[in-house]
Structures are given as C-alpha cells and as structure tokens.
Design a protein around this motif. Structure first.
Motif, short mmCIF file in Angstrom:
data_model
loop_
_atom_site.label_atom_id
_atom_site.label_comp_id
_atom_site.label_asym_id
_atom_site.label_seq_id
_atom_site.Cartn_x
_atom_site.Cartn_y
_atom_site.Cartn_z
N SER A 151 14.81 45.36 59.75
CA SER A 151 14.00 45.03 58.57
C SER A 151 13.48 43.61 58.63
CB SER A 151 14.83 45.22 57.29
OG SER A 151 15.26 46.56 57.16
N LYS A 152 14.33 42.71 59.10
CA LYS A 152 13.93 41.31 59.16
C LYS A 152 12.83 41.09 60.20
CE LYS A 152 14.49 37.12 57.65
NZ LYS A 152 14.16 36.79 56.23
N VAL A 153 12.93 41.73 61.36
CA VAL A 153 11.89 41.62 62.38
C VAL A 153 10.58 42.18 61.85
CG1 VAL A 153 11.12 42.48 64.64
CG2 VAL A 153 13.44 41.59 64.36
N ASN A 154 10.65 43.30 61.14
CA ASN A 154 9.46 43.89 60.56
C ASN A 154 8.80 42.94 59.57
OD1 ASN A 154 7.75 46.33 60.23
ND2 ASN A 154 8.54 46.28 58.12
N GLU A 155 9.63 42.24 58.82
CA GLU A 155 9.12 41.26 57.84
C GLU A 155 8.47 40.07 58.55
OE1 GLU A 155 11.14 37.92 54.97
OE2 GLU A 155 12.05 39.93 54.95
N ILE A 156 9.14 39.53 59.57
CA ILE A 156 8.64 38.35 60.29
C ILE A 156 7.32 38.66 60.99
CG2 ILE A 156 9.11 36.80 62.26
CD1 ILE A 156 12.12 37.11 61.53
N THR A 157 7.18 39.85 61.55
CA THR A 157 5.98 40.20 62.33
C THR A 157 4.93 40.92 61.49
OG1 THR A 157 6.91 42.33 63.04
CG2 THR A 157 7.35 40.40 64.43
N SER A 158 5.16 40.99 60.18
CA SER A 158 4.22 41.68 59.27
C SER A 158 3.99 43.13 59.72
CB SER A 158 2.88 40.94 59.21
OG SER A 158 3.06 39.62 58.73
N GLY A 159 5.07 43.74 60.19
CA GLY A 159 5.02 45.15 60.55
C GLY A 159 4.48 45.44 61.94
N LYS A 160 4.08 44.41 62.69
CA LYS A 160 3.50 44.65 64.01
C LYS A 160 4.55 44.91 65.08
CE LYS A 160 -0.54 41.69 63.11
NZ LYS A 160 -1.26 40.46 63.53
N GLY A 161 5.71 44.33 64.93
CA GLY A 161 6.73 44.46 65.95
C GLY A 161 6.60 43.40 67.02
N VAL A 162 7.47 43.45 68.01
CA VAL A 162 7.50 42.42 69.06
C VAL A 162 7.03 43.01 70.39
CG1 VAL A 162 9.38 41.17 67.94
CG2 VAL A 162 9.92 42.93 69.65
N ASN A 163 6.59 42.12 71.27
CA ASN A 163 6.15 42.56 72.59
C ASN A 163 7.29 43.04 73.47
OD1 ASN A 163 4.20 40.08 71.80
ND2 ASN A 163 3.04 41.62 72.95
N VAL A 164 8.44 42.37 73.36
CA VAL A 164 9.56 42.69 74.23
C VAL A 164 10.87 42.37 73.52
CG1 VAL A 164 9.43 40.40 75.33
CG2 VAL A 164 10.59 42.28 76.53
N CYS A 218 12.04 47.94 66.84
CA CYS A 218 11.39 46.64 66.63
C CYS A 218 10.16 46.44 67.51
CB CYS A 218 12.37 45.51 66.90
SG CYS A 218 13.68 45.33 65.68
N LEU A 219 9.92 47.32 68.46
CA LEU A 219 8.84 47.12 69.42
C LEU A 219 7.49 47.56 68.86
CD1 LEU A 219 10.63 48.39 72.65
CD2 LEU A 219 9.83 46.05 72.23
N MET A 220 6.47 46.82 69.27
CA MET A 220 5.10 47.22 68.95
C MET A 220 4.64 48.29 69.92
SD MET A 220 2.74 44.10 70.51
CE MET A 220 3.31 42.94 69.28
N SER A 221 3.47 48.81 69.72
CA SER A 221 2.92 49.80 70.64
C SER A 221 2.84 49.21 72.04
CB SER A 221 1.52 50.20 70.17
OG SER A 221 0.93 51.12 71.07
N ARG A 222 3.28 49.98 73.03
CA ARG A 222 3.35 49.59 74.44
C ARG A 222 4.31 48.42 74.67
NH1 ARG A 222 -2.80 48.82 76.12
NH2 ARG A 222 -2.82 47.87 74.05
N GLY A 223 5.29 48.30 73.81
CA GLY A 223 6.29 47.24 73.95
C GLY A 223 7.30 47.56 75.04
#
Length: 399
Positions: A272-285, A301-306
């Motif tokens: 939930s916290k990662v989703n909040e920090i990235t505004s729902g985009k997720g992380v690259n890796v 927590c990963l974004m598309s193609r993460g």
C-alpha cells in the motif's frame, strides 16, 4: 619395503663388481632407489670411481624417497560443519592445509565476511557434502604459491568471494584465478565485508537490470549488508530508492544510505505504501532478498514490464507461482547467482574493480558494525538470523 631394499643392495653390489665402469653406469637406472644401505656401500668400496657410482645411487635413492613423501601439511583452526542444523553445529576444530598445487595459492586469512548464504548452507537449504568449512568471502595474505605460478607472489594481499567455500578458516587453499588484488588504501575488514556483497550489488544494479536516472526501485532489507550498498549505489545512479526495514533504528540508517522513502514493514503494509509513493504506477524493479514473506507483495509493487529480482530467501523459500501470474503486467522474473556473472576471469576482475573503485570514490560507504572472533562464528549466525545486525559482519581469525 624390506624386499625392495634387499633388491637395491643386490643390484648395487653387482654394479660395483662390474667392469668396465662405464658399462656399469648404464645399469644405474635399473635400481629402484629406496635403500638407505646404498650410502653405506658407497663408503665401504675401495675403488674411487665405483665409490662415486654408489654415491650417485644413494643420492638418487634419497631424492626419490623424498619425492614420494606426503606434502607438508599446515595445522590451523577452522569452523567445521559435520551435520546440518542451527548455529550449534558450527564446531571450532583443528584441520590440516596442504601446500598449493599448480594454479593454487595458500592464504592466511585476516578478515572473513559473513553472509546469509553461509546460513543457507549450514541449514541445508543449499547442499554441500559433509563435513565442510563454511564461508564464501575473505581477505588475506598469500603465504605460498603453486609451482610455476606467475602474477601473484608471497606477501600479496588478496580477496576472494564466491567459490570455493571454506573461508571460515585461519588458512585456506584457493585457485589463483579466484583471487583479486586488494588496493592498499582499503582496510582488510572493509574489503572482506564488501567484496561478495558489493559484487552482488553490481550484478543486480548493472547486469540483471540496468538501473538508470529516473527509475524507481524497491529494496527489501534496505539496512542489511547488500541492501545498504544497493541503496547507496542506486542513489548515485540517479534512481529514486524506496526501502523496507523492520525497525525505526534501521529506517534511520537506510535514510542515511540513500533511501528517499523508508517503509517500516512491521508497522505498515509495504504494498500500500509503495502504491501511495508512486501514485499507483509501481516501481521499475524490486530487489528481494527476503523471499517467502515478501515475494507476492513484491510482484504487486511492479509497474507494467517491471523486473522482479529475487536474490535471497531469509524468511524461507517463496511459494511457487504459475507462469500466467506474470501475464497481466508482462513481468520479468529472475533468480540470479553471482557465480554466473563472474564466471570468467575478466568478468570477476571487472566486478571487483567496480566495487573497489566505488569504495575509493566514496559512493559506497561500508559499515562494519559487527566484528566477532572466528571461533565465535555461531554467535554471529545467531545475531544475523535474529535480525539483530545491520551493515556488515566480519570474523577475525584468532591468530
């Protein structure tokens, strides 16, 4: 052995009785040179030339006998594992270390790095024939080199990380091509605490997934040995770093090491916290060394193609997932081994060079927060498993 000596004496007597003397010399190779009685014969014979012949035979016997003896063995202390289990299976024992063979060196260890992979082998998560000496990382002084070896000399300070296992020892035999030179500006304990972890960080950040400016990454166990280096290095590369830790104390350290956002996972849900920090985009890796407790959340927590990079399992082996689980976001999943990325001498030197260069430049700051006697390796394992440690752990031989 008695029949051999008798045969030798008989052959030498026949040679000493032979004539001409030059013909007798050609018979010398037929002697099985093991008899100490040859020297006695050489002293007793009256003919100077035949006396010389017997001396040659005696010396040949002595030289050959020496060459068949066992090589010199050095007795040292080491940690040995005779059965799999908890820290109590780590036993402090005397072992023998032979002389280096061709392509090998013998090293007296000055500082030994402790890594979670040592615990995996002790427990049997990773398999190794029993008994064995654990440890995958050390810095020491070269005490002897194998025959014909060039490029490395007695007195050189070297480090190694990875195979062969066995660094929890006062001395060990290493393949010369596994050892890398340690710059004189780097302390032994620092080098021993960073080479394996640093090369792991290098592989994760620059080879498995090449982190660049603008990327957002998630690092679990951000205050741990590898986690700390990942955060520092990634920040220097221009990435936004999110780290998870278990305590507020470790959160402070992670922030010092370059984390822009620190999540204390014992107090809040990291997904939930990662989703909040990235505004729902997720992380690259995601760099996940925890395993079972974080694996599913890390994928979320990963974004598309993460990229999901799983490189440890301190909480246990992750539950299996179907391949179709990666489909909704076209995710990538890898479980790398450092040894596969340092398989050649050039790859090894490149990885070690990157680590030492970043230490020298100040990009990587090493925290050797815990130093134990080698004989007390069990306590080091207890503290590491119970998450009482932060930064790096080093064992110092009791010599």
């Amino acid at each position: 052995m008695i029949s051999m000596v008798t045969s030798n004496v008989r052959v030498v007597r026949s040679i000493l009785a032979a004539a001409p003397h030059r013909s007798a010399l050609r018979l010398l190779p037929s002697i099985d040179p093991r008899s100490s009685s040859l020297l006695q014969l050489s002293r007793s014979h009256t003919s100077p030339s035949l006396r010389t012949l017997a001396v040659v035979a005696a010396r040949s016997s002595y030289s050959s006998l020496l060459s068949t003896e066992e090589p010199n063995m050095v007795k040292v202390k080491a940690i040995r594992v005779h059965e799999l289990g908890g820290p109590e299976v780590l036993k402090w024992e005397e072992v023998e270390v032979g002389e280096p063979k061709e392509g090998e060196i013998r090293v007296r260890n000055k500082a030994i790095g402790v890594n979670f992979i040592d615990i995996y082998f002790r427990k049997g998560v990773y398999t190794k024939d029993l008994p064995f000496t654990p440890g995958m990382e050390a810095v020491g002084v070269v005490m002897a080199v194998g025959p014909g070896l060039t490029g490395i000399e007695v007195g050189d300070v070297v480090a190694y990380a990875g195979n062969p296992m066995g660094s929890y020892s006062e001395e060990q035999i290493l393949p010369a091509n596994a050892a890398v030179p340690v710059p004189s500006t780097i302390d032994h304990k620092v080098a021993a605490s960073i080479l394996l972890k640093g090369m792991t960080a290098y592989v994760l950040l620059r080879r498995c997934f090449k982190v660049e400016a603008g990327h957002t990454i998630l690092v679990h166990a951000a205050a741990g040995g590898v986690g700390s280096l990942l955060c520092q290095w990634a920040k220097a590369l221009g990435a936004t770093v999110i780290g998870t830790v278990s305590t507020e104390e470790k959160a402070a350290q992670a922030a010092q090491d370059g984390c822009h956002h620190v999540i204390v996972h014992t107090k809040e849900d990291f997904v939930s916290k990662v989703n909040e920090i990235t505004s729902g985009k997720g992380v690259n890796v995601v760099y996940d060394s925890v395993g079972k407790d974080t694996f599913q959340g890390s994928l979320s927590c990963l974004m598309s193609r993460g990229f999901m990079v799983s490189f440890g399992q301190s909480s246990g082996t992750p539950d299996p997932i179907p391949l179709s689980y990666l489909l909704p976001k076209s995710l990538f999943l890898t479980r790398p081994s450092l040894m596969h990325y340092t398989a050649t001498r050039d790859e090894l030197l490149a990885a070690a060079g990157e680590v030492f260069a970043n230490v020298a430049s100040g990009v990587l700051r090493v925290r050797v927060n815990h130093i134990y006697p080698l004989s007390d390796a069990a306590r080091a394992h207890i503290d590491l498993e119970s998450r009482k440690t932060s930064g790096s752990i080093v064992l110092v031989p009791d010599i």
